[in-house]
Design an enzyme around this catalytic site. Structure first.
Site, mmCIF file in Angstrom:
data_model
loop_
_atom_site.group_PDB
_atom_site.id
_atom_site.type_symbol
_atom_site.label_atom_id
_atom_site.label_comp_id
_atom_site.label_asym_id
_atom_site.label_seq_id
_atom_site.Cartn_x
_atom_site.Cartn_y
_atom_site.Cartn_z
ATOM 1 N N HIS A 170 65.967 27.953 20.261
ATOM 2 C CA HIS A 170 66.274 27.770 18.842
ATOM 3 C C HIS A 170 65.217 26.935 18.140
ATOM 4 C CE1 HIS A 170 67.580 23.593 19.559
ATOM 5 N NE2 HIS A 170 68.036 24.068 20.706
ATOM 6 N N ASP A 171 64.934 27.308 16.907
ATOM 7 C CA ASP A 171 64.037 26.570 16.015
ATOM 8 C C ASP A 171 62.592 26.560 16.476
ATOM 9 O OD1 ASP A 171 66.081 25.367 14.038
ATOM 10 O OD2 ASP A 171 66.868 24.723 15.976
ATOM 11 N N GLY B 48 63.917 24.426 22.821
ATOM 12 C CA GLY B 48 64.087 24.428 21.373
ATOM 13 C C GLY B 48 63.032 23.611 20.648
#
Length: 258
Positions: free
Chosen positions: A118-119, A136
């Site tokens: 994520h991100d 992440g």
């Protein structure tokens, strides 16, 4: 659009000439651009924004929920830019409230069983090798290559035109234009072969080598070395990219090999 036997939500936004193979799943809040191919068994989940002429191979999962306990269901996206290739069983998580998006750059390749957390922001023309795992919030700049079965710690940064050896454990930032290898991962010269292939001329490559000689072997700490380089080295795009990367590194950069 070819979509026989695929499970496609009627509200998904899909261009007319997209091919979706049997048994793929396309959820509601998704956008798929012209000329893209979705392989059998692939899952394109809510928040996916897939560009033109991409290839999403069999059983890849795009925009799955973050593997982050702080995620509370906020609406976020995964952006796959034009001409990207996502190979079999790769997984790409959507963003969290930190950045609200995960990004795969134009013409980037994520090989089989790769994971992009994520991100993460992955630049254009990158290669993420087989079974390589990005934690992440990582930043991977343009033309970086991370070879197979590497693990990149969350919040790490990898500069442009970097070559990371297979099986590496990346726990420090890797500055632009270099080769990184061994355990613990360390600086092993610049990525001269990759730079030549991408059209860098000999003088530019020499200047990059000279900058890193001063950074790693000049007897100064990194901050002092950067100040000296900016005073004594002719201004160039490459010099400024290196200086800005090292100056803004929060995790610290890899050390030279011993």
């Amino acid at each position: 659009m070819s979509q026989q036997l695929a499970n496609i939500h009627p509200n998904a936004q899909i261009a007319e000439n997209v091919i979706i193979e049997p048994f793929a799943t396309i959820e509601e809040d998704t956008v798929i651009g012209e000329g893209t191919w979705i392989g059998s068994g692939a899952v394109v989940m809510n928040g996916a924004r897939i560009g033109k002429n991409c290839k999403i191979h069999n059983h890849a999962v795009i925009s799955c929920e973050p593997q982050d306990l702080k995620y509370e269901g906020e609406v976020t996206t995964t952006i796959i830019n034009d001409n990207a290739v996502i190979r079999e069983f790769a997984t790409i998580s959507k963003g969290t409230a930190d950045r609200y998006k995960t990004v795969i750059g134009e013409s980037t390749l994520v090989m089989a069983y790769g994971h992009v957390g994520h991100d993460c922001i992955v630049g254009k023309n990158c290669i993420i090798g087989n079974v390589t795992q990005l934690g992440g919030h990582c930043n991977i700049d343009d033309f970086a290559i991370i070879s197979a079965m590497s693990a990149v710690h969350q919040f790490s940064k990898i500069g442009c035109h970097v070559m990371v050896a297979g099986g590496s454990i990346v726990v420090k930032d890797i500055p632009p234009y270099v080769m990184a290898a061994r355990n613990p991962i360390s600086y092993h010269g610049i990525n001269s072969v990759g730079l030549k292939r991408r059209g860098f001329d000999k003088e530019v490559i020499y200047n990059i080598q000279n900058i890193y000689r001063q950074i790693y072997f000049g007897g100064l700490n990194y901050s002092e070395a950067i100040k000296k380089i900016e005073v004594e080295t002719s201004a160039s795009t490459e010099r400024d990219i290196i200086a800005d990367f090292i100056r803004n590194s929060e995790r610290g950069i890899i050390k030279a090999s011993v």
